[in-house]
Design a protein around this motif. Structure first.
Motif, PDB file in Angstrom:
ATOM      1  N   ALA A  22      65.874  28.813 -10.381  1.00  9.52           N
ATOM      2  CA  ALA A  22      65.269  27.565  -9.896  1.00  9.52           C
ATOM      3  C   ALA A  22      66.254  26.701  -9.110  1.00  9.52           C
ATOM      4  CB  ALA A  22      64.712  26.772 -11.071  1.00  9.52           C
ATOM      5  N   GLN A  23      67.556  26.953  -9.260  1.00 14.41           N
ATOM      6  CA  GLN A  23      68.565  26.153  -8.560  1.00 14.41           C
ATOM      7  C   GLN A  23      68.742  26.567  -7.096  1.00 14.41           C
ATOM      8  OE1 GLN A  23      72.192  26.504 -10.796  1.00 14.41           O
ATOM      9  NE2 GLN A  23      71.242  25.881 -12.716  1.00 14.41           N
ATOM     10  N   TYR A  24      68.166  27.704  -6.726  1.00 12.07           N
ATOM     11  CA  TYR A  24      68.383  28.237  -5.376  1.00 12.07           C
ATOM     12  C   TYR A  24      67.712  27.361  -4.319  1.00 12.07           C
ATOM     13  CZ  TYR A  24      67.946  31.377  -1.357  1.00 12.07           C
ATOM     14  OH  TYR A  24      67.991  31.918  -0.103  1.00 12.07           O
ATOM     15  N   VAL A  25      68.442  27.160  -3.222  1.00 11.93           N
ATOM     16  CA  VAL A  25      67.911  26.436  -2.067  1.00 11.93           C
ATOM     17  C   VAL A  25      67.967  27.382  -0.873  1.00 11.93           C
ATOM     18  CG1 VAL A  25      68.193  24.468  -0.517  1.00 11.93           C
ATOM     19  CG2 VAL A  25      68.687  24.209  -2.963  1.00 11.93           C
ATOM     20  N   ASP A  26      66.812  27.724  -0.343  1.00 11.38           N
ATOM     21  CA  ASP A  26      66.726  28.668   0.775  1.00 11.38           C
ATOM     22  C   ASP A  26      67.010  27.928   2.076  1.00 11.38           C
ATOM     23  OD1 ASP A  26      66.246  30.850   2.337  1.00 11.38           O
ATOM     24  OD2 ASP A  26      64.065  30.661   2.279  1.00 11.38           O
ATOM     25  N   ARG A  27      68.277  27.950   2.497  1.00 10.31           N
ATOM     26  CA  ARG A  27      68.667  27.169   3.674  1.00 10.31           C
ATOM     27  C   ARG A  27      69.369  28.004   4.745  1.00 10.31           C
ATOM     28  NH1 ARG A  27      71.351  21.668   2.287  1.00 10.31           N
ATOM     29  NH2 ARG A  27      69.151  21.090   2.150  1.00 10.31           N
ATOM     30  N   PHE A  28      69.964  29.116   4.411  1.00 10.01           N
ATOM     31  CA  PHE A  28      70.809  29.843   5.357  1.00 10.01           C
ATOM     32  C   PHE A  28      70.262  31.231   5.695  1.00 10.01           C
ATOM     33  CE2 PHE A  28      73.671  27.255   2.591  1.00 10.01           C
ATOM     34  CZ  PHE A  28      73.956  26.263   3.515  1.00 10.01           C
ATOM     35  N   ARG A  29      70.581  31.665   6.904  1.00 10.67           N
ATOM     36  CA  ARG A  29      70.167  32.989   7.347  1.00 10.67           C
ATOM     37  C   ARG A  29      71.317  33.796   7.956  1.00 10.67           C
ATOM     38  NH1 ARG A  29      66.871  32.473   4.400  1.00 10.67           N
ATOM     39  NH2 ARG A  29      64.617  32.486   4.566  1.00 10.67           N
ATOM     40  N   GLY A  30      72.369  33.160   8.412  1.00  9.54           N
ATOM     41  CA  GLY A  30      73.469  33.923   8.979  1.00  9.54           C
ATOM     42  C   GLY A  30      74.536  33.034   9.582  1.00  9.54           C
ATOM     43  N   MET A  31      75.725  33.605   9.799  1.00  6.02           N
ATOM     44  CA  MET A  31      76.804  32.852  10.436  1.00  6.02           C
ATOM     45  C   MET A  31      77.852  33.801  10.993  1.00  6.02           C
ATOM     46  SD  MET A  31      79.237  31.334   7.475  1.00  6.02           S
ATOM     47  CE  MET A  31      78.877  31.716   5.790  1.00  6.02           C
ATOM     48  N   ALA A  32      78.648  33.263  11.884  1.00  6.05           N
ATOM     49  CA  ALA A  32      79.759  34.002  12.484  1.00  6.05           C
ATOM     50  C   ALA A  32      80.866  33.010  12.794  1.00  6.05           C
ATOM     51  CB  ALA A  32      79.306  34.715  13.748  1.00  6.05           C
ATOM     52  N   ALA A  33      82.108  33.450  12.673  1.00  3.73           N
ATOM     53  CA  ALA A  33      83.253  32.581  12.952  1.00  3.73           C
ATOM     54  C   ALA A  33      84.091  33.204  14.059  1.00  3.73           C
ATOM     55  CB  ALA A  33      84.091  32.395  11.694  1.00  3.73           C
ATOM     56  N   GLY A  34      84.468  32.379  15.031  1.00  5.44           N
ATOM     57  CA  GLY A  34      85.307  32.837  16.126  1.00  5.44           C
ATOM     58  C   GLY A  34      86.741  32.393  15.947  1.00  5.44           C
ATOM     59  N   CYS A  35      87.403  32.168  17.069  1.00  6.67           N
ATOM     60  CA  CYS A  35      88.790  31.757  16.991  1.00  6.67           C
ATOM     61  C   CYS A  35      88.918  30.350  16.434  1.00  6.67           C
ATOM     62  CB  CYS A  35      89.429  31.839  18.374  1.00  6.67           C
ATOM     63  SG  CYS A  35      91.195  31.452  18.387  1.00  6.67           S
ATOM     64  N   LEU A  36      88.198  29.409  17.041  1.00  2.00           N
ATOM     65  CA  LEU A  36      88.292  28.016  16.621  1.00  2.00           C
ATOM     66  C   LEU A  36      86.923  27.357  16.473  1.00  2.00           C
ATOM     67  CD1 LEU A  36      91.201  26.934  19.006  1.00  2.00           C
ATOM     68  CD2 LEU A  36      91.383  27.434  16.566  1.00  2.00           C
ATOM     69  N   HIS A  37      85.863  28.182  16.313  1.00  2.00           N
ATOM     70  CA  HIS A  37      84.528  27.608  16.140  1.00  2.00           C
ATOM     71  C   HIS A  37      83.662  28.528  15.281  1.00  2.00           C
ATOM     72  CE1 HIS A  37      83.557  30.482  19.300  1.00  2.00           C
ATOM     73  NE2 HIS A  37      82.260  30.201  19.166  1.00  2.00           N
ATOM     74  N   SER A  38      82.547  27.975  14.808  1.00  2.00           N
ATOM     75  CA  SER A  38      81.630  28.733  13.960  1.00  2.00           C
ATOM     76  C   SER A  38      80.193  28.535  14.420  1.00  2.00           C
ATOM     77  CB  SER A  38      81.743  28.286  12.496  1.00  2.00           C
ATOM     78  OG  SER A  38      83.034  28.540  11.992  1.00  2.00           O
ATOM     79  N   CYS A  39      79.380  29.565  14.215  1.00  2.00           N
ATOM     80  CA  CYS A  39      77.948  29.512  14.514  1.00  2.00           C
ATOM     81  C   CYS A  39      77.181  29.682  13.210  1.00  2.00           C
ATOM     82  CB  CYS A  39      77.567  30.613  15.491  1.00  2.00           C
ATOM     83  SG  CYS A  39      78.399  30.517  17.090  1.00  2.00           S
ATOM     84  N   LEU A  40      76.295  28.740  12.892  1.00  2.00           N
ATOM     85  CA  LEU A  40      75.537  28.752  11.648  1.00  2.00           C
ATOM     86  C   LEU A  40      74.049  28.762  11.966  1.00  2.00           C
ATOM     87  CD1 LEU A  40      77.509  25.863   9.860  1.00  2.00           C
ATOM     88  CD2 LEU A  40      78.139  28.280  10.011  1.00  2.00           C
ATOM     89  N   LEU A  41      73.327  29.700  11.348  1.00  2.00           N
ATOM     90  CA  LEU A  41      71.895  29.814  11.573  1.00  2.00           C
ATOM     91  C   LEU A  41      71.167  29.462  10.282  1.00  2.00           C
ATOM     92  CD1 LEU A  41      69.755  30.588  13.660  1.00  2.00           C
ATOM     93  CD2 LEU A  41      69.953  32.968  12.869  1.00  2.00           C
ATOM     94  N   LEU A  42      70.276  28.454  10.351  1.00  2.00           N
ATOM     95  CA  LEU A  42      69.556  27.995   9.171  1.00  2.00           C
ATOM     96  C   LEU A  42      68.170  28.614   9.094  1.00  2.00           C
ATOM     97  CD1 LEU A  42      70.531  24.200   9.113  1.00  2.00           C
ATOM     98  CD2 LEU A  42      71.822  26.211   8.339  1.00  2.00           C
TER      99      LEU A  42
END
Length: 549
Positions: free
Chosen positions: A462-482
């Motif tokens: 019951a504590q789970y929050v469905d918020r994320f689907r994927g991510m990737a990290a580069g040299c100095l930045h990140s991409c987050l998919l919700l």
């Protein structure tokens, strides 16, 4: 002489008179003696049958109790394993779209809703020059990965195309590699996982980053990662293997690390998630990228940049650590964990005066008799001249008796607290208990643990929050998919790698509720906790031996 003969004949006729003649005592004893063995044998036979029946029932009851205990133990084991299954579902959802986003040195890539591929940021080496649709035969894209200065993408049919810097052959996909299920790009090399779970790496191999361990030839790979000059893979058995440059310990997998589910590789560090949701990072920690706080738990996804780490947590928040100079670890407010509220100091109603009174009371409560050692001989009690105890001596006697009494109680308590002694006491007590009652107690204890484990699994799901689907990290930045379709890019934007193109709609498939944590519990409730009508539908009765006694 005649009368004697008459008497003799009369006596002989009586003896031969059959039923009319009364039996002599000897004949009565003889007949009773003949009937007694039969009666005794019959009674013995009845007792034997009764004993055998009692023994059969006792054995059946013993077997039934053993079955109940084994069933309870098995269901408890399965229920305790639900937490890992719940976490596995959460990890699956949080990483479902990992292949839809990519982050390189100064460029980003996204698979769009209609199956297209969009790359943005710097393209000095052609890393953002997406091939014309004719190259892929007008087939939709399925996944993408970004290296330092190159990009690789696969189509829905498993075809792989790589473009950008080709200095090390990192874009020269072997012709026999088809049916790609996952990809990872490093500085100058590329690794792809085919549909059969076989890993293929090509490109720069100066540090052995493309020379896969021999162990991978006979096992299935389920996850992979590529760092600056090293590579990692997770096997179906949960083992993590890393190879290539190990100058900072980024390939030195801890021996205790097992049951790995996910892996990410940065420039000189590696992070892995185990089945229990723990995040383990090793390698370079110059910027704190491997310093995972103790309160970061139930991690379900991780990405590693050049010198930073980002992780998604089960409760819908995220954690980041390491270098922050370009904002690469400055998470959006909506996914930051809530800061704990500071505890308000409790002010006393009476202020300092009450504190002083309490201090005085504590001082009065100090037992001066604690200075008496139990091994010392008790001094003689002073008496008055008339031989009677003085009032002072009497008080001393009481105090010392009280002291030894409390010491005795403390000794008993300490012995009972000792696990070895406590176990011996428990075993001795159990040996005096009837075996059936002992077995019944064990079953009851197992059922109590089973119910508690199920409640814990329900509460955790019951504590789970469905918020994320994927991510990737580069040299100095990140991409987050919700999960709601939002695409967040944070960090260095010097080449517009964090500036989203207008009209960009990333691909975010809907995940069925059965594939989320709560879905694990739908058909997992232990049978022993179900109502009888659900365990035995249609009124089916259990076998006679399985009926509870």
């Amino acid at each position: 002489m005649a009368p004697k003969k008459a008497i003799s004949r009369q006596g002989s006729s009586r003896t031969a008179g059959g039923d009319a003649s009364p039996l002599s005592p000897k004949s009565e004893i003889s007949e009773l003696g003949e009937a007694s063995p039969k009666s005794t044998a019959s009674k013995k036979s009845s007792k034997k049958k009764a004993a055998e029946e009692a023994k059969r029932k006792a054995e059946a009851r013993k077997a039934e109790l053993k079955r109940q205990q084994e069933e309870a133990q098995e269901q408890l084991k399965e229920t305790l394993a639900l937490k890992e299954q719940i976490l596995a579902k959460a990890m699956g959802a949080a990483n479902a779209c990992n292949g839809f986003v990519g982050a390189g040195f100064r460029h980003s890539a996204v698979v769009t809703k209609d199956g297209g591929l969009v790359c943005f940021g710097t393209s000095g080496r052609g890393q953002c020059d997406v091939p014309h649709a004719s190259v892929t035969g007008y087939r939709a894209y399925h996944s993408v990965a970004c290296g330092h200065l190159h990009t690789c993408a696969s189509t829905v049919t498993g075809q792989v195309v790589c473009f950008g810097d080709e200095s090390f052959g990192q874009c020269a996909v072997p012709p026999h590699v088809r049916g790609i299920s996952a990809m990872a790009c490093g500085f100058g090399h590329t690794c792809v996982l085919d549909a059969q779970g076989q890993l293929h790496c090509f490109g720069d191999n100066l540090y052995g980053q493309c020379q896969m361990p021999i162990e991978l030839a006979s096992t299935t790979v389920v996850a992979l990662a590529a760092g600056f000059r090293h590579s990692c893979a997770v096997t179906a058995q949960g083992a993590l293997l890393c190879w290539g440059d190990n100058s900072r310990g980024q390939c030195s997998v801890p021996r205790s690390l097992d049951k790995v589910r996910r892996v990410a590789a940065g420039d000189f560090h590696t992070c892995a998630i185990t089945a229990d949701g723990k995040l383990h990072c090793f390698g370079s920690n110059d910027h704190g990228q491997c310093s995972v706080p103790s309160d970061v738990e139930h991690v379900i996804a991780v990405a590693a940049g050049s010198n930073f780490t980002v992780a998604f947590l089960y409760n819908g928040t995220a954690w980041s650590g390491g270098s922050w100079g370009h904002g690469q670890t400055e998470l959006p407010e909506e996914i930051r964990p809530e800061a704990p509220l500071p505890e308000e100091p409790v002010e006393s109603e009476f202020g300092e005066e009450e504190e002083e009174v309490e201090q005085e009371e504590r001082e009065e409560e100090v037992d001066v008799s604690c200075e008496v050692h139990p091994t010392e001989e008790m001094p003689p009690v002073p008496t008055s001249p008339d031989g009677t105890e003085t009032e002072v001596a009497s008080e001393m006697q009481k105090r010392m008796t009280s002291t030894f009494g409390s010491l005795g109680e403390s000794l008993v308590e300490s012995l009972a607290a000792d696990p070895t002694i406590s176990s011996l006491i428990s075993e001795a007590q159990e040996s005096l208990v009837d075996p059936e009652e002992q077995a019944t107690r064990k079953i009851k204890a197992l059922l109590d643990k089973l119910a508690a484990a199920w409640e814990e699994a329900e509460a955790f799901a019951a504590q789970y929050v469905d918020r994320f689907r994927g991510m990737a990290a580069g040299c100095l930045h990140s991409c987050l998919l919700l999960s709601d379709g939002q695409f967040l890019v944070i960090g260095d934007d010097s080449a517009n790698q964090c500036t989203l193109p207008e009209g960009l709609v990333p691909k975010v498939p809907v995940i069925d509720e059965a594939d989320l944590p709560l879905g694990v519990l739908v058909h997992s409730k232990p049978k022993l906790l179900l109502p009888p009508e659900e365990v035995n539908p249609e009124g089916a009765e259990a076998p006679e031996d399985s009926q509870p006694g």
